[in-house]
Design a protein around this motif. Structure first.
Motif, mmCIF file in Angstrom:
data_model
loop_
_atom_site.group_PDB
_atom_site.id
_atom_site.type_symbol
_atom_site.label_atom_id
_atom_site.label_comp_id
_atom_site.label_asym_id
_atom_site.label_seq_id
_atom_site.Cartn_x
_atom_site.Cartn_y
_atom_site.Cartn_z
ATOM 1 N N ASN A 149 0.797 -1.225 0.000
ATOM 2 C CA ASN A 149 0.000 0.000 0.000
ATOM 3 C C ASN A 149 0.830 1.276 0.000
ATOM 4 O O ASN A 149 0.311 2.351 0.180
ATOM 5 N N LYS A 150 2.131 1.150 -0.145
ATOM 6 C CA LYS A 150 2.964 2.342 -0.053
ATOM 7 C C LYS A 150 2.629 3.325 -1.173
ATOM 8 O O LYS A 150 2.467 2.949 -2.329
ATOM 9 N N ASP A 151 2.545 4.598 -0.785
ATOM 10 C CA ASP A 151 2.278 5.658 -1.756
ATOM 11 C C ASP A 151 3.613 6.240 -2.186
ATOM 12 O O ASP A 151 4.247 6.999 -1.451
ATOM 13 N N LYS A 162 0.945 2.009 5.435
ATOM 14 C CA LYS A 162 1.660 2.319 4.190
ATOM 15 C C LYS A 162 3.172 2.223 4.369
ATOM 16 O O LYS A 162 3.909 2.063 3.395
#
Length: 542
Positions: free
Chosen positions: A23-25, A429
């Motif tokens: 889920n890292k942005d 995240k």
């Protein structure tokens, strides 16, 4: 004040997110670690003289912040000014070298600094206790909602209350007493002094013990001597406010007429009532008084659509200035506490200026006189620049340090508001998990500036990576924190060394704070207090 790193992980049912989390942005603007390091090094340098309000160190600090915000293109937050003036009274008290104890055929002295400290908030040239009767008042608490009144049945005029720090829930571990092991505001030293004043006592003395206070006698020595600041107020205060060491307290109780000399046991005994000790205390304080104005520094990134709605980032810029020398060093630089948080405001402001304009406005508030009792934030809360009902949330940054990137995000005040949910989403995240503060008994939620914003209804987040590192065990992190709290907290040794200071974990925390603020800024939702939070009513009133 410093939020120490969490000591141990509790089995609280929060799940760790594995490195398989995707889920890292990667598109978010990154908070710059070099920016952070540069500003910490400057603010914690000897040139800033420990950043004490009313000193040249204050002038350098607030002018530096104004210049840095201006360079970034971040606008003044108070009309055309970056400053909110905070009128304060400074009292530099010199207590008598001894506190004289007499009565019951005995006389002895307690030695200033080694056995007691004393100060006054009364702007008078001299205050004193003259043979003031000592009365043991247990925890010094009046809490109708808990059916608790330690002051009942005594005419307090001319008398001095001797009280314990923290509250009964901590002492017993009984979850049915107050909030159990979690400290309530009734346990804070600020409350103890306030309540003694309301009761009309001439003096109040808190018995220091390291575990319930959560800091050593050295912290009391550095914090309760020298110049003291306060807001001008008509609230009643005791003439003399002080502390004694545990060993000094034992002397008092041995000399007293009390049958039970164990004050911790006595305070929790069935049907406890405030009890005269049969001994008197005499001490005097001569004062130098200065009325002056300190400054909160406020800067704003204006929103594009809902510019009259605000997300706050706060940190206190002040520390303890120049004080008693320790190993030849008299400058209390406050690198961790709180050059780290002050520099963080600049670094996060830089990130917002690099990205797209947020829809809501972002306010950066560097407050004064936190070390003196959260005074700058208290003044702002009483004299807000931006309407509290239009203030979405506050993210407070105080005393960040870590040995590297952290697996956890420890939330102080977990369970109060929906800000927990924003923090959990942002932590995931970064492949991190959230936990409540395992040391809730130390009352950290009441010891930093978000508390004053919460009191006027603004949901607050106060958090940091504090327990377990990706490359360091919880035990190793605890050892590092123990070393800081024992040797550097509120000492001249809280200094910045670019060769040894690790900031990668701090940067991760700031990235998380930035992304939470960005999310809040680009939606129209106002986070809510949970049912049962004592701050919910203030929000609903607004």
């Amino acid at each position: 004040m410093k939020k120490y790193l969490a000591a141990s992980l509790l089995a609280l049912g929060f799940s760790c997110n594995s490195n398989e989390n995707n889920n890292k942005d990667t598109t978010a603007v990154q908070v710059d670690q070099e920016t952070l390091a540069r500003h910490i090094e400057t603010l914690a340098s000897d040139d800033f003289m420990g950043r004490m309000p009313f000193t040249e160190g204050e002038e350098k600090t607030v002018n530096y912040l104004q210049e840095e915000f201006s360079k970034l293109g971040v606008s003044p937050g108070n009309g055309d000014s970056y400053f909110q003036e905070v009128p304060l009274v400074e009292i530099t008290g010199t207590p008598s070298e001894t506190m004289k104890i007499s009565g019951q055929g005995t006389e002895f002295d307690l030695e200033f600094f080694e056995e007691f400290v004393a100060l006054t908030l009364k702007p008078e040239e001299e205050v004193s206790l003259e043979n003031s009767e000592l009365v043991f008042a247990g925890y010094g608490i009046v809490a109708p909602e808990y059916g608790w009144n330690d002051y009942e049945g005594v005419d307090w005029e001319g008398k001095t209350a001797v009280v314990l720090v923290n509250d009964p829930g901590f002492a017993t571990g009984d979850s049915t007493l107050f909030k159990g092991n979690e400290m309530t505001y009734y346990g804070r030293w600020t409350y103890k002094y306030e309540e003694a004043g309301r009761q009309g006592a001439a003096g109040v003395i808190i018995i220091h013990e390291t575990e319930p206070a959560s800091y050593g006698w050295n912290v009391v020595q550095s914090g309760w001597t020298g110049a003291q600041l306060n807001l001008e107020s008509d609230a009643p205060v005791a003439d003399v406010q002080g502390w004694v060491t545990r060993e000094a307290a034992e002397k008092l109780f041995e000399a007293s007429t009390l049958e039970n000399k164990n004050y911790n046991e006595l305070a929790l005994s069935d049907g406890f009532k405030a009890t005269p000790m049969g001994i008197n205390a005499s001490v005097s304080i001569t004062n130098e008084i200065d009325r002056n104005t300190s400054k909160n520094v406020i800067a704003v990134v204006e929103g594009s659509e809902r510019k009259d709605e605000y997300i706050f980032y706060t940190a206190h810029w002040d520390h303890l200035g120049i004080g008693r020398p320790i190993e030849g060093d008299s400058i209390y630089n406050g690198a961790v506490d709180n050059a780290s948080g002050t520099a963080a405001l600049i670094a996060i402001a830089e990130a917002f200026k690099k990205g797209e304009q947020p829809k809501r406005s972002i306010a950066f508030i560097a407050v004064t006189a936190e070390e003196q009792g959260l005074l700058g934030s208290a003044y702002y809360a009483e004299n807000p620049i931006f309407p509290p009902e239009k203030t979405v949330a506050v993210i407070n940054i105080d005393a960040l340090q870590s040995p590297g990137k952290m697996k956890d995000l420890t939330i102080t005040g977990f369970g109060h508001s929906e800000m927990d949910e924003y923090a959990k989403e942002a932590a995931e995240k970064q492949d991190r998990y959230i936990i409540p503060d395992p040391e809730a008994e130390k009352g950290f939620f009441y010891r930093s500036d978000h508390f004053n914003f919460a009191k006027i209804g603004i949901p607050a987040l106060y958090a940091s990576g504090s327990h377990e590192g990706f490359d360091m065990s919880a035990g190793e992190v605890k050892a590092m924190n123990d070393e800081y709290s024992a040797n550097r907290y509120h000492q001249p040794s809280d200094e910045y060394d670019p060769e040894t200071t690790e900031l990668s974990g701090v940067r991760e925390d700031l990235q998380l704070f930035y992304e939470i603020g960005l999310k809040l800024a680009n939606e129209d939702y106002f986070p809510k207090w949970y049912e049962g939070s004592e701050f919910k009513a203030a929000r609903e009133k607004n």
